[in-house]
Design a protein around this motif. Sequence first.
Motif, short mmCIF file in Angstrom:
data_model
loop_
_atom_site.label_atom_id
_atom_site.label_comp_id
_atom_site.label_asym_id
_atom_site.label_seq_id
_atom_site.Cartn_x
_atom_site.Cartn_y
_atom_site.Cartn_z
N THR A 191 0.85 -1.18 0.00
CA THR A 191 0.00 0.00 0.00
C THR A 191 0.89 1.24 0.00
O THR A 191 2.11 1.15 0.24
N GLN A 192 0.29 2.41 -0.24
CA GLN A 192 1.07 3.65 -0.21
C GLN A 192 1.68 3.89 1.17
O GLN A 192 2.81 4.35 1.30
N ARG A 193 0.93 3.55 2.21
CA ARG A 193 1.43 3.72 3.57
C ARG A 193 2.61 2.79 3.83
O ARG A 193 3.61 3.19 4.46
N GLU A 194 2.53 1.56 3.34
CA GLU A 194 3.63 0.61 3.52
C GLU A 194 4.87 1.05 2.74
O GLU A 194 5.99 0.89 3.21
N LEU A 195 4.65 1.61 1.55
CA LEU A 195 5.77 2.13 0.77
C LEU A 195 6.46 3.26 1.51
O LEU A 195 7.69 3.36 1.55
N GLU A 196 5.63 4.12 2.12
CA GLU A 196 6.16 5.23 2.91
C GLU A 196 7.03 4.73 4.05
O GLU A 196 8.15 5.21 4.28
N LEU A 197 6.54 3.73 4.76
CA LEU A 197 7.30 3.14 5.86
C LEU A 197 8.58 2.48 5.37
O LEU A 197 9.65 2.61 5.98
N LEU A 198 8.49 1.76 4.28
CA LEU A 198 9.66 1.08 3.73
C LEU A 198 10.75 2.08 3.37
O LEU A 198 11.94 1.84 3.65
N ARG A 199 10.38 3.19 2.77
CA ARG A 199 11.37 4.21 2.41
C ARG A 199 12.03 4.80 3.65
O ARG A 199 13.24 5.07 3.66
N LEU A 200 11.24 5.01 4.69
CA LEU A 200 11.82 5.54 5.92
C LEU A 200 12.75 4.54 6.58
O LEU A 200 13.80 4.90 7.12
N VAL A 201 12.36 3.26 6.55
CA VAL A 201 13.21 2.21 7.10
C VAL A 201 14.52 2.15 6.32
O VAL A 201 15.61 2.03 6.90
N ALA A 202 14.43 2.25 5.01
CA ALA A 202 15.62 2.20 4.17
C ALA A 202 16.54 3.40 4.43
O ALA A 202 17.75 3.33 4.18
N SER A 203 15.97 4.50 4.93
CA SER A 203 16.78 5.68 5.23
C SER A 203 17.49 5.55 6.58
O SER A 203 18.29 6.41 6.95
N GLY A 204 17.16 4.47 7.32
CA GLY A 204 17.83 4.24 8.59
C GLY A 204 17.00 4.57 9.81
O GLY A 204 17.50 4.55 10.93
N ALA A 205 15.71 4.85 9.61
CA ALA A 205 14.85 5.23 10.73
C ALA A 205 14.55 4.05 11.64
O ALA A 205 14.28 2.95 11.18
N THR A 206 14.61 4.27 12.94
CA THR A 206 14.26 3.25 13.92
C THR A 206 12.74 3.22 14.10
O THR A 206 12.04 4.12 13.64
N ASN A 207 12.24 2.21 14.80
CA ASN A 207 10.80 2.12 15.04
C ASN A 207 10.29 3.30 15.85
O ASN A 207 9.21 3.83 15.58
N SER A 208 11.05 3.73 16.84
CA SER A 208 10.62 4.86 17.66
C SER A 208 10.57 6.14 16.83
O SER A 208 9.66 6.95 16.99
N ARG A 209 11.53 6.29 15.94
CA ARG A 209 11.54 7.48 15.09
C ARG A 209 10.39 7.43 14.09
O ARG A 209 9.74 8.45 13.83
N LEU A 210 10.12 6.26 13.55
CA LEU A 210 8.99 6.10 12.65
C LEU A 210 7.69 6.47 13.35
O LEU A 210 6.83 7.16 12.78
N ALA A 211 7.54 6.02 14.57
CA ALA A 211 6.32 6.31 15.33
C ALA A 211 6.16 7.80 15.55
O ALA A 211 5.06 8.34 15.41
N ARG A 212 7.27 8.48 15.87
CA ARG A 212 7.20 9.93 16.09
C ARG A 212 6.87 10.68 14.81
O ARG A 212 6.05 11.59 14.80
N GLN A 213 7.51 10.28 13.72
CA GLN A 213 7.31 10.99 12.47
C GLN A 213 5.91 10.80 11.90
O GLN A 213 5.35 11.71 11.28
N LEU A 214 5.37 9.62 12.09
CA LEU A 214 4.06 9.31 11.52
C LEU A 214 2.93 9.46 12.54
O LEU A 214 1.77 9.23 12.21
N PHE A 215 3.29 9.83 13.76
CA PHE A 215 2.31 10.07 14.81
C PHE A 215 1.43 8.83 15.08
O PHE A 215 0.20 8.92 15.17
N VAL A 216 2.10 7.69 15.18
CA VAL A 216 1.42 6.44 15.52
C VAL A 216 2.21 5.77 16.63
O VAL A 216 3.30 6.22 17.00
N THR A 217 1.69 4.68 17.18
CA THR A 217 2.41 3.95 18.21
C THR A 217 3.46 3.03 17.58
O THR A 217 3.37 2.69 16.39
N GLU A 218 4.43 2.62 18.40
CA GLU A 218 5.45 1.70 17.89
C GLU A 218 4.81 0.35 17.55
O GLU A 218 5.28 -0.35 16.65
N GLN A 219 3.75 -0.03 18.26
CA GLN A 219 3.07 -1.28 17.96
C GLN A 219 2.47 -1.24 16.56
O GLN A 219 2.50 -2.23 15.82
N THR A 220 1.91 -0.08 16.18
CA THR A 220 1.37 0.07 14.83
C THR A 220 2.47 -0.03 13.79
O THR A 220 2.29 -0.65 12.73
#
Length: 234
Positions: free
Chosen positions: A155-184
């Motif tokens: 999905t577009q959301r999954e692509l967004e996450l994948l790109r951020l992961v590829a940039s080196g983002a940690t789960n906590s950083r992903l959660a902060r940037q996307l305003f969701v929980t780390e569980q999500t």
Amino acid sequence: MTDGARKVLVVANHPGIVYAFRRVLRGTSGFTLVGYVAGHSTITAVLADALPDVVIVDDLGAPSDAVKRIAEVHSELPAAKVVLLVPNTGLEWLEDAVCAGAHAVMSKTIDPTSAGTLLREIVRGTVFHCLADPSIRAGRTAPENGSTHQSLGLTQRELELLRLVASGATNSRLARQLFVTEQTVKFHLSNIYRKLGVANRTQASRFAYAHGLVPTALTPEADEAVENVVARAA
């Protein structure tokens, strides 16, 4: 400040936007709505009269108007925090809004409860402006490679996450940037790994680069460098 609360002015052409933020601010301590104004013409006089601490500017259905209103706030009240409200955070003109003086961009799809919390952190200067696509945050307009990620079932959301992961983002950083929980974040990542047939974020990152899902100009170092590009802790 009014009775210890920061004054908020809403600039919007649609009354529904004003109503929504009235409800948000009622449930958010430390803020008071002092008024609203249509954004199709200059708001300088209103700013001088209301002296808001925070100005929420709707996209107004016309990017050029929104950018002009943001520039007026920045010129008239440089200490005020300016939050741009948009239907989605992948719009090409958002860089112009940031350059004009926007401190943050907020999606209209955000949960009202989260909107209040986010607004408070923006005022505190602890939130970075963050766009949906790292290539846009870096001031670049990379192709979406839509057919590739769609063929993989992402999905577009999954692509967004994948790109951020590829940039080196940690789960906590992903959660902060996307305003969701780390569980999500973990839930989405498990779906991504399954669809790509990989076991972890390292393999997912390699897959993303190998299949052109991440613009080649975006390296982890470049992504880190733009993390603070629109931070405005005045």
